[in-house]
Enzyme design. Structure first.
Site, PDB file in Angstrom:
ATOM      1  N   CYS A 178       0.123  -9.639  17.635  1.00  0.00           N
ATOM      2  CA  CYS A 178       0.950 -10.043  16.482  1.00  0.00           C
ATOM      3  C   CYS A 178       2.353 -10.438  16.935  1.00  0.00           C
ATOM      4  CB  CYS A 178       1.000  -8.875  15.504  1.00  0.00           C
ATOM      5  SG  CYS A 178       2.113  -9.067  14.113  1.00  0.00           S
ATOM      6  N   HIS A 179       3.054 -11.184  16.073  1.00  0.00           N
ATOM      7  CA  HIS A 179       4.419 -11.621  16.381  1.00  0.00           C
ATOM      8  C   HIS A 179       5.356 -10.458  16.646  1.00  0.00           C
ATOM      9  CE1 HIS A 179       3.733 -15.810  15.336  1.00  0.00           C
ATOM     10  NE2 HIS A 179       2.900 -15.322  14.433  1.00  0.00           N
ATOM     11  N   THR A 180       5.129  -9.365  15.963  1.00  0.00           N
ATOM     12  CA  THR A 180       6.044  -8.225  16.121  1.00  0.00           C
ATOM     13  C   THR A 180       5.985  -7.684  17.550  1.00  0.00           C
ATOM     14  OG1 THR A 180       5.588  -7.750  13.824  1.00  0.00           O
ATOM     15  CG2 THR A 180       6.758  -6.067  15.038  1.00  0.00           C
TER      16      THR A 180
ATOM     17  N   HIS B 153      -0.061  -2.824  17.691  1.00  0.00           N
ATOM     18  CA  HIS B 153      -0.052  -2.087  16.414  1.00  0.00           C
ATOM     19  C   HIS B 153      -1.139  -2.553  15.458  1.00  0.00           C
ATOM     20  CE1 HIS B 153       2.234  -5.707  15.644  1.00  0.00           C
ATOM     21  NE2 HIS B 153       1.948  -5.553  14.369  1.00  0.00           N
ATOM     22  N   GLU B 154      -2.049  -3.430  15.921  1.00  0.00           N
ATOM     23  CA  GLU B 154      -3.115  -3.877  15.007  1.00  0.00           C
ATOM     24  C   GLU B 154      -4.450  -3.353  15.507  1.00  0.00           C
ATOM     25  OE1 GLU B 154      -3.085  -8.085  14.257  1.00  0.00           O
ATOM     26  OE2 GLU B 154      -1.138  -7.987  13.278  1.00  0.00           O
TER      27      GLU B 154
ATOM     28  N   CYS C 284       6.429   5.547   3.155  1.00  0.00           N
ATOM     29  CA  CYS C 284       6.348   6.982   3.439  1.00  0.00           C
ATOM     30  C   CYS C 284       7.545   7.416   4.275  1.00  0.00           C
ATOM     31  CB  CYS C 284       5.049   7.281   4.176  1.00  0.00           C
ATOM     32  SG  CYS C 284       4.903   8.986   4.718  1.00  0.00           S
TER      33      CYS C 284
ATOM     34  N   CYS D  28       5.467   8.800  -1.218  1.00  0.00           N
ATOM     35  CA  CYS D  28       4.000   8.799  -1.286  1.00  0.00           C
ATOM     36  C   CYS D  28       3.514   9.215  -2.671  1.00  0.00           C
ATOM     37  CB  CYS D  28       3.409   9.729  -0.228  1.00  0.00           C
ATOM     38  SG  CYS D  28       3.326   8.963   1.410  1.00  0.00           S
TER      39      CYS D  28
ATOM     40  N   CYS E 102       1.704  10.057   4.114  1.00  0.00           N
ATOM     41  CA  CYS E 102       1.560  11.513   4.251  1.00  0.00           C
ATOM     42  C   CYS E 102       0.980  12.149   3.000  1.00  0.00           C
ATOM     43  CB  CYS E 102       2.899  12.159   4.608  1.00  0.00           C
ATOM     44  SG  CYS E 102       4.055  12.303   3.212  1.00  0.00           S
TER      45      CYS E 102
ATOM     46  N   ARG F 163      -5.169 -15.656  14.980  1.00  0.00           N
ATOM     47  CA  ARG F 163      -5.085 -14.376  15.674  1.00  0.00           C
ATOM     48  C   ARG F 163      -5.967 -14.345  16.915  1.00  0.00           C
ATOM     49  NH1 ARG F 163      -1.148 -12.841  13.774  1.00  0.00           N
ATOM     50  NH2 ARG F 163      -0.610 -10.825  12.894  1.00  0.00           N
TER      51      ARG F 163
ATOM     52  N   CYS G 245       5.334  13.161   0.513  1.00  0.00           N
ATOM     53  CA  CYS G 245       6.772  12.887   0.357  1.00  0.00           C
ATOM     54  C   CYS G 245       7.029  12.217  -1.001  1.00  0.00           C
ATOM     55  CB  CYS G 245       7.291  12.010   1.496  1.00  0.00           C
ATOM     56  SG  CYS G 245       6.791  10.285   1.385  1.00  0.00           S
TER      57      CYS G 245
ATOM     58  N   ARG H  37       9.363   8.568   9.673  1.00  0.00           N
ATOM     59  CA  ARG H  37      10.080   7.319   9.959  1.00  0.00           C
ATOM     60  C   ARG H  37      11.030   7.414  11.148  1.00  0.00           C
ATOM     61  NH1 ARG H  37       9.432   3.614   6.067  1.00  0.00           N
ATOM     62  NH2 ARG H  37      11.151   2.189   6.305  1.00  0.00           N
TER      63      ARG H  37
ATOM     64  N   CYS I 122      -2.372  -4.952   9.875  1.00  0.00           N
ATOM     65  CA  CYS I 122      -1.025  -5.548   9.741  1.00  0.00           C
ATOM     66  C   CYS I 122      -1.045  -6.777   8.840  1.00  0.00           C
ATOM     67  CB  CYS I 122      -0.449  -5.874  11.112  1.00  0.00           C
ATOM     68  SG  CYS I 122       1.192  -6.614  11.069  1.00  0.00           S
TER      69      CYS I 122
HETATM   70  N1  LIG Z   1       6.579  -7.527   5.536  1.00  0.00           N
HETATM   71  C1  LIG Z   1       5.741  -7.053   6.436  1.00  0.00           C
HETATM   72  O1  LIG Z   1       5.329  -5.907   6.393  1.00  0.00           O
HETATM   73  C2  LIG Z   1       5.250  -7.970   7.517  1.00  0.00           C
HETATM   74  C3  LIG Z   1       4.100  -7.678   8.259  1.00  0.00           C
HETATM   75  C4  LIG Z   1       3.657  -8.612   9.204  1.00  0.00           C
HETATM   76  C5  LIG Z   1       4.381  -9.773   9.416  1.00  0.00           C
HETATM   77  N2  LIG Z   1       5.515 -10.010   8.693  1.00  0.00           N
HETATM   78  C6  LIG Z   1       6.303 -11.239   8.835  1.00  0.00           C
HETATM   79  O2  LIG Z   1       5.699 -12.240   8.047  1.00  0.00           O
HETATM   80  C7  LIG Z   1       6.014 -13.522   8.582  1.00  0.00           C
HETATM   81  C8  LIG Z   1       4.741 -14.328   8.764  1.00  0.00           C
HETATM   82  O3  LIG Z   1       3.900 -13.719   9.731  1.00  0.00           O
HETATM   83  P1  LIG Z   1       2.656 -14.519  10.323  1.00  0.00           P
HETATM   84  O4  LIG Z   1       1.993 -13.629  11.300  1.00  0.00           O
HETATM   85  O5  LIG Z   1       1.850 -15.090   9.213  1.00  0.00           O
HETATM   86  O6  LIG Z   1       3.454 -15.686  11.099  1.00  0.00           O
HETATM   87  P2  LIG Z   1       3.011 -17.147  11.583  1.00  0.00           P
HETATM   88  O7  LIG Z   1       4.089 -17.595  12.499  1.00  0.00           O
HETATM   89  O8  LIG Z   1       1.618 -17.125  12.088  1.00  0.00           O
HETATM   90  O9  LIG Z   1       3.035 -18.024  10.270  1.00  0.00           O
HETATM   91  C9  LIG Z   1       4.206 -18.556   9.736  1.00  0.00           C
HETATM   92  C10 LIG Z   1       3.868 -19.908   9.158  1.00  0.00           C
HETATM   93  O10 LIG Z   1       5.019 -20.418   8.493  1.00  0.00           O
HETATM   94  C11 LIG Z   1       5.000 -21.819   8.638  1.00  0.00           C
HETATM   95  N3  LIG Z   1       6.329 -22.376   8.384  1.00  0.00           N
HETATM   96  C12 LIG Z   1       7.411 -22.381   9.190  1.00  0.00           C
HETATM   97  N4  LIG Z   1       8.418 -23.041   8.594  1.00  0.00           N
HETATM   98  C13 LIG Z   1       7.975 -23.462   7.394  1.00  0.00           C
HETATM   99  C14 LIG Z   1       8.541 -24.207   6.337  1.00  0.00           C
HETATM  100  N5  LIG Z   1       9.799 -24.678   6.397  1.00  0.00           N
HETATM  101  N6  LIG Z   1       7.787 -24.445   5.235  1.00  0.00           N
HETATM  102  C15 LIG Z   1       6.517 -23.999   5.160  1.00  0.00           C
HETATM  103  N7  LIG Z   1       5.917 -23.293   6.153  1.00  0.00           N
HETATM  104  C16 LIG Z   1       6.643 -23.032   7.255  1.00  0.00           C
HETATM  105  C17 LIG Z   1       4.526 -22.025  10.067  1.00  0.00           C
HETATM  106  O11 LIG Z   1       4.007 -23.339  10.246  1.00  0.00           O
HETATM  107  C18 LIG Z   1       3.448 -20.956  10.196  1.00  0.00           C
HETATM  108  O12 LIG Z   1       2.163 -21.447   9.903  1.00  0.00           O
HETATM  109  C19 LIG Z   1       6.771 -13.247   9.877  1.00  0.00           C
HETATM  110  O13 LIG Z   1       8.152 -13.308   9.613  1.00  0.00           O
HETATM  111  C20 LIG Z   1       6.381 -11.832  10.209  1.00  0.00           C
HETATM  112  O14 LIG Z   1       7.345 -11.181  10.995  1.00  0.00           O
HETATM  113  C21 LIG Z   1       5.948  -9.136   7.756  1.00  0.00           C
HETATM  114 ZN   LIG Z   2       1.616  -7.123  13.126  1.00  0.00          ZN
HETATM  115 ZN   LIG Z   3       4.822  10.154   2.698  1.00  0.00          ZN
END
Ligand SMILES: NC(=O)c1ccc[n+]([C@@H]2O[C@H](COP(=O)([O-])OP(=O)(O)OC[C@H]3O[C@@H](n4cnc5c(N)ncnc54)[C@H](O)[C@@H]3O)[C@@H](O)[C@H]2O)c1
Ligand SMILES: [Zn+2]
Ligand SMILES: [Zn+2]
Length: 362
Positions: free
Chosen positions: A34-36, A56-57, A100, A92, A86, A356, A89, A104, A163
């Site tokens: 994943c990106h993270t 983490h996945e 949760c 939760c 949990c 992925r 808390c 943390r 994730c």
């Molecule tokens: N909130 C959470 O808990 C959580 C969990 C996982 C990931 N994320 C975040 O969610 C986001 C997306 O994750 P992902 O794995 O799907 O990423 P990804 O990079 O695979 O997908 C992002 C998409 O956005 C598109 N994009 C970029 N600029 C754009 C624009 N101007 N207009 C339209 N589309 C555009 C890209 O082409 C790409 O397909 C990331 O910022 C990631 O960190 C958040």
């Molecule tokens: Zn992730």
């Molecule tokens: Zn909790």
């Protein structure tokens, strides 16, 4: 193993201690890249630390449980949760949030709940990443961070629910609570955005517009239930407003991580009641610009972490819906790689080659 920020991950033998009270030893079967993980490996994440075992996945099988673990037994199939539950808390116990509070602080610092690590090398402690550290054959995790899933579910598919997929599905189902017959717009067609498209479909949305820069990804969105596809850019809001009779959408979702797109998501939401849900993680120090008039006119903004999903209760439910054929997971898995190829997983991700890569452990 992340040894040094900006350097490739190294596959190494490290020591993993037995689980302590409340903890579980899990044998990983599969783990998404994943990106993270990349964000931390690159050094861009200001709260990152090294050395650490990333990942983490994860999905795997319980090997051993320590004292005090009641909800899991050896042989159970589990999905790892960077966002634990949990069940005790104040958060939760409240249906309004999944954040949760139990572990943390220690988790953010790379420790298990008792403030120590189970990972070490030559007697030197090595920190856990996101409380999961699943780029490994085995991991030790707290019971409250493992979701027990149906044994029928293939683990190389189930890991995506750890994730991005749950984040997108949950954003539509839990955070926004999309209503049947509504019009939705999803910005971004990566793992999170495609999950949100699927979530809108499951909620009975009538129209689902997906916006992305990549035509290939937009085609995947169609497979998840998008009814309209739009190439993103500075005019995206205008196009959405046109497509929606001049008003904008009932629900919009941002899944890009770009604050400019977050702004578009808000502006593409309908006056009166439009709800814009932000899923993306913005860069350090970036802020979201909102013209207050958009809020006075009745638009609302929400943020969503892990889709608002309470992991132990709701990840198993999502996996069951997948098994019932309601969620099509296969198109998300573009490459299956070995742990030794984890850096190739990062390269594929940077090249936007597929959605992925999944590491399969044998
Ligand atoms: N909130 C959470 O808990 C959580 C969990 C996982 C990931 N994320 C975040 O969610 C986001 C997306 O994750 P992902 O794995 O799907 O990423 P990804 O990079 O695979 O997908 C992002 C998409 O956005 C598109 N994009 C970029 N600029 C754009 C624009 N101007 N207009 C339209 N589309 C555009 C890209 O082409 C790409 O397909 C990331 O910022 C990631 O960190 C958040
Ligand atoms: Zn992730
Ligand atoms: Zn909790």
């Amino acid at each position: 193993m992340l040894e040094q920020f900006g350097a490739p991950l190294e596959v190494q033998e490290v020591d993993l201690a037995e689980p302590c009270a409340g903890e579980v030893l899990v044998r990983l079967v599969a783990c998404g890249v994943c990106h993270t993980d990349l964000y931390t490996a690159s050094g861009a994440d200001p709260s990152g630390y090294a050395p650490a075992v990333l990942g983490h996945e994860g999905a795997g099988v319980v090997e051993r449980v320590a004292e005090g673990v009641a909800s899991l037994a050896p042989g159970d199939h589990v999905v790892t949760l960077f966002s634990p539950q949990c069940r005790a808390c104040v958060h939760c116990l409240d249906p309004r949030t999944n954040l949760c509070l139990a572990i943390r602080e220690q988790q953010n610092k790379g420790y298990l709940p008792d403030g120590t690590t189970r990972l070490s090398r030559g007697g030197e402690p090595i920190r856990h990443f996101m409380g999961t550290s699943t780029f490994a054959e085995y991991t030790v995790m707290p019971e409250i961070a493992l979701a027990k899933i149906d044994r029928e579910a293939p683990l190389d598919r189930a890991c995506l629910f750890a994730c991005g997929l749950s984040t997108g599905l949950g954003a539509a189902i839990k955070t926004a609570k999309v209503t049947p017959g509504s019009t939705c717009v999803v910005f971004g067609a990566g793992m999170v955005g495609l999950g949100a498209v699927a979530g809108c479909r499951l909620q009975g949305a009538e129209r689902i517009v997906c916006v992305d820069l990549s035509r290939d990804r937009l085609e995947l969105a169609r497979g998840q239930g998008a009814t309209d596809l739009l190439v993103g850019g500075p005019d995206a809001v205008e196009h959405v407003v046109e497509l929606t009779g001049g008003f904008g959408a009932d629900y919009t979702f941002e899944a890009t991580g770009s604050v400019a797109v977050m702004r578009q998501a808000l502006e593409a939401a309908r006056m009166g009641w439009g709800l814009a849900t932000m899923c993306g993680v913005a860069g350090k120090g970036e802020t979201l610009d909102i013209v207050p008039r958009f809020l006075i006119q009745g638009r609302r903004v929400a943020g969503s972490s892990f889709g608002g999903i309470k992991g132990r209760d709701e990840v198993p439910e999502l996996v069951t819906r997948y098994l019932r054929g309601e969620i099509d997971v296969d198109p998300f898995i573009s490459h299956t790689i070995s742990l030794d190829d984890v850096n190739r997983g990062f390269e594929l991700m940077e090249a936007q080659d597929g959605i992925r890569s999944v590491i399969a452990f044998d």
